[in-house]
Design a protein around this motif. Structure first.
Motif, PDB file in Angstrom:
ATOM      1  N   LEU A 249       1.172  -0.909   0.007  1.00 27.27           N
ATOM      2  CA  LEU A 249      -0.157   0.082  -0.168  1.00 27.27           C
ATOM      3  C   LEU A 249       1.107   0.804   0.293  1.00 27.27           C
ATOM      4  N   VAL A 250       2.201   1.511   1.043  1.00 25.07           N
ATOM      5  CA  VAL A 250       2.970   2.074   1.130  1.00 25.07           C
ATOM      6  C   VAL A 250       3.518   2.163  -0.565  1.00 25.07           C
TER       7      VAL A 250
ATOM      8  N   SER B 292       1.046   4.181  -3.422  1.00 27.65           N
ATOM      9  CA  SER B 292       0.731   5.429  -2.740  1.00 27.65           C
ATOM     10  C   SER B 292       1.776   6.183  -2.925  1.00 27.65           C
ATOM     11  N   CYS B 293       2.989   5.535  -2.924  1.00 28.35           N
ATOM     12  CA  CYS B 293       4.699   6.976  -3.059  1.00 28.35           C
ATOM     13  C   CYS B 293       4.254   6.792  -5.215  1.00 28.35           C
TER      14      CYS B 293
ATOM     15  N   ILE C 100       1.925   6.929  -7.118  1.00 27.01           N
ATOM     16  CA  ILE C 100       0.456   7.713  -7.537  1.00 27.01           C
ATOM     17  C   ILE C 100       1.457   9.171  -7.119  1.00 27.01           C
ATOM     18  N   ILE C 101       1.455   9.311  -5.758  1.00 29.58           N
ATOM     19  CA  ILE C 101       2.410  10.503  -5.684  1.00 29.58           C
ATOM     20  C   ILE C 101       3.230  11.006  -6.258  1.00 29.58           C
TER      21      ILE C 101
END
Length: 98
Positions: free
Chosen positions: A5-6, A9-10, A12-13
């Motif tokens: 998940l991290v 999300s990284c 996507i950012i």
């Protein structure tokens, strides 16, 4: 699960940061090119004004001037004789004189 998940999300950012950076670069290039075009126009107008060429007329298009120069150079270089046609409509053979 948490590590995945991290990472997602990284990622996507990071994609959003890259898109934002490209948009900033695009904006800067557009602004610079507009400034360059207006600056170049002003300098060409000043040169034409100082030379006294076409005071009230439209300024010379540099691309058209370059094309005209290329055509003049080619016309001066070309020493090929014109091809003449015979009575039957075929072209005559060109004989080079050395």
């Amino acid at each position: 699960m948490l590590a995945e998940l991290v990472i997602i999300s990284c990622t996507i950012i990071e994609v959003f940061v890259i898109i934002w950076g490209l948009a900033q670069i695009n904006r800067e290039i557009r602004e610079s090119s507009e400034f360059l075009a207006t600056d170049l126009d002003a300098k060409l107008a000043a040169v034409l004004k100082n030379m006294g060429i076409n005071n009230g007329a439209e300024p010379i298009n540099p691309i058209q001037a370059a094309i005209a120069n290329m055509i003049q150079m080619r016309m001066g270089q070309s020493q090929m004789p014109t091809q003449l046609r015979e009575n039957n409509g075929q072209f005559q053979k060109i004989v080079k004189k050395d």
